[in-house]
Design an enzyme around this catalytic site. Structure first.
Site, PDB file in Angstrom:
ATOM      1  N   ASP A  63      43.066  43.293  37.257  1.00  0.00           N
ATOM      2  CA  ASP A  63      44.437  42.796  37.338  1.00  0.00           C
ATOM      3  C   ASP A  63      45.345  43.801  38.024  1.00  0.00           C
ATOM      4  OD1 ASP A  63      43.221  40.971  35.793  1.00  0.00           O
ATOM      5  OD2 ASP A  63      44.297  41.445  33.949  1.00  0.00           O
ATOM      6  N   HIS A  76      35.158  38.401  33.913  1.00  0.00           N
ATOM      7  CA  HIS A  76      34.629  39.262  32.856  1.00  0.00           C
ATOM      8  C   HIS A  76      33.504  40.161  33.358  1.00  0.00           C
ATOM      9  CE1 HIS A  76      36.705  38.151  29.146  1.00  0.00           C
ATOM     10  NE2 HIS A  76      36.851  36.962  29.682  1.00  0.00           N
TER      11      HIS A  76
END
Ligand code: NG1
Ligand code: MG
Length: 521
Positions: A214, A58
């Site tokens: 990602d 995060h």
């Protein structure tokens, strides 16, 4: 480390040896199914993998560096393309999945100007393809001008990244889709950086305001290496070799089978964190930087980020401090930011809209329109202190982890053990920070980590967005069986799992390669 997406000569270019036994037949089956469904052969296959994040949770959307690696599980798409008919105003896409009962086939026409509607409120598997398609069309039009005519495509998909399992099936599908569309439309040299940036923006079209970890991991990874990805001042990826140690280290991935659906829980989980860290950035900026300082416009989902605050803070450090500030290492800068955050954001209980608006010299409606109209969230209080402290400490952990991996390892078993313990300790600290400060863990993953550590894992943490999903464990090869049986006994045996879930429950993963093309002839 940019350059074109590689064209693989054989599957050995893509997968670690152990995976070849199953991947060969799987690729053949994809081509056979393509031929059965469409009545002719595919001309190429595009491939992008899922990823497991080793460390850096995060913080990608705050534009701090992260350290993920690609896994064997991936999305592969067999494709055939034909030119659109003269005079047609649309082109046709036919898309099927080898698992047709779970992912039904679909056909749709796309206006040649690329204006394709994606309904992010409906969960349709083809949305991820569509978002990659739309992004790729935009890029193609930018490159070849508005007269660009996309061709018809027939596609057969096979994905092995579990959906909703924290291994980024979405980035695998979006990156593969974008790559397939680029190549099918004659862009035979697809630049990795271009593809990643395109996939990041495309995925936001499906409704999650994510960072770029990602997609970068999926596109840039190289077999046998983890990846150090930076987002500021620009996207950059570097491979990191996991040093040979004895006993050899590996990463065990364990599913919790708690499914987190970001599209449903975004306003109270993922997207709320995006808003909270953006609030933290502007709040710190308002209090600590000279009056009137605006944060630079950047690639964060809201166009500003904690990294942006970080840069302006050290830029503005007052004259007497400036030379000292300039000579700080990145680690020292982060230490300093941790200290000033503790002093500045003192409210453990969080901040109300009114409190934040006041410091920013805005009305509450102005605050809401600037930060919460694009990203709707539900919260009365925003935990700026905890979220900012997580981000700065996590950014620091990533740098420490990276430095350790880059450090030449002295030989000798005791040094190896210390080294493994140190890596593990950093991962455990991340888990603690996610649990306590970022509040994105879940009791099931906390349990799994405790069980694995007791059974000999060096470091255990939830990985990916969290609130469910999976965890990653740094384990020496000779301890894998112990950790697996402890998890089986103390966690999985208490659940009712399908055969498919049993297979996915625990996987040892070696770093696989990233996006690739494969020509069928
Ligand atoms: P996953 O695990 O795919 O839900 C998400 C974000 C990442 C990153 C991580 C947390 C997407 C597509 N990806 O990952 O950008 O922020 O959470 O580190 O939403
Ligand atoms: Mg995802």
């Amino acid at each position: 480390m940019s350059g074109p997406v590689p064209v693989a000569k054989s599957l050995a270019d893509i997968y670690p040896n152990a995976a070849l036994l199953t991947e060969g037949p799987r690729w053949n089956a994809l081509l056979t199914t393509f031929a059965q469904v469409y009545g002719h052969n595919a001309s190429f296959i595009a491939r992008s993998p899922g990823r497991v994040n080793i460390i850096g949770e995060h913080i990608d959307y705050s534009l701090y560096s992260v350290l993920p690696m690609a896994i064997t599980a991936d999305a592969i798409m067999a494709v055939a393309a034909t030119p659109t008919a003269e005079g047609a105003s649309t082109f046709k896409v036919k898309i099927s999945n080898v698992e047709s009962s779970k992912f039904p086939a679909s056909e749709f026409d796309v206006p040649l100007d690329g204006s394709l509607e994606i309904d992010a409120t409906k969960f349709e598997w083809t949305n991820y393809f569509k978002s990659g398609l739309r992004g790729a069309l935009e890029l193609l039009r930018k490159k070849h001008g508005n007269g660009f005519r996309a061709c018809n495509m027939e596609i057969m998909v096979d994905g092995t990244v579990p959906v909703g399992g924290g291994l980024s099936s979405s980035a695998a599908v979006v990156s593969t889709s974008a790559l397939a569309v680029m190549y099918a439309n004659g862009d035979h040299v697809v630049d990795k950086k271009e593809l990643t940036e395109l996939a990041i923006v495309s995925e936001r079209a499906v409704g999650v305001n994510s960072g770029g970890m990602d997609q970068a991991a999926s596109v840039f990874s190289e077999q046998g290496s983890a990846l150090f990805v930076s987002f500021s001042p620009q996207l950059e990826a570097r491979t990191v070799k996991l040093p040979p140690t004895n006993p050899e280290l590996c990463f065990l991935i364990a599913q919790s089978f708690v499914t987190a659906n970001k599209h449903v829980t975004g306003p109270i989980h993922y997207n709320l964190r995006v808003v909270e860290v953006s609030f933290a950035a502007v709040y710190l900026n308002a209090v600590l930087n000279p009056p009137g300082t605006e944060l630079p416009e950047d690639a964060g989902p809201l166009g500003i980020s904690l990294q942006g605050f970080h840069d302006t803070y050290f830029y503005h450090a007052n004259a007497s401090d400036y030379s000292a500030a300039k000579s700080l290492t990145k680690e020292e800068e982060l230490e300093k930011l941790i200290a000033v955050t503790k002093e500045t954001l003192t409210q453990e209980e969080g901040y109300t809209r009114e409190e934040i608006a006041k410091v920013l010299n805005l009305s509450v409606p102005e605050l809401e329109s600037r930060f919460m109209s694009k990203i709707p969230v539900r919260a009365d209080r925003f935990k700026l202190r905890q979220r900012a402290l997580h981000v700065f400490t996590e950014a620091l952990r990533v740098l420490k982890f990276y430095t350790l991996l880059e450090r030449p390892l002295h030989t000798g078993a005791s040094d190896t053990t210390l080294f493994n313990q140190e890596l593990g300790r950093i991962m455990n600290d991340t888990q603690e920070s996610c649990r306590v400060l970022y509040e994105n863990s879940c009791p099931e993953n906390d349990d799994i980590c405790r069980i694995a550590l007791r059974a000999g894992s060096y470091g255990s943490r939830q990985t990916g967005a969290g609130w469910g999903g999976c965890s990653v464990h740094l384990v020496s090869v000779n301890k894998v069986d112990d950790v697996k049986s402890a998890l089986e006994r103390e966690y999985f045996s208490k659940m009712r799992l399908t055969d498919e879930q049993k297979e996915q429950a625990m996987v040892v993963s070696k770093p696989a390669g990233g996006s690739a093309l494969y020509m069928v002839n």
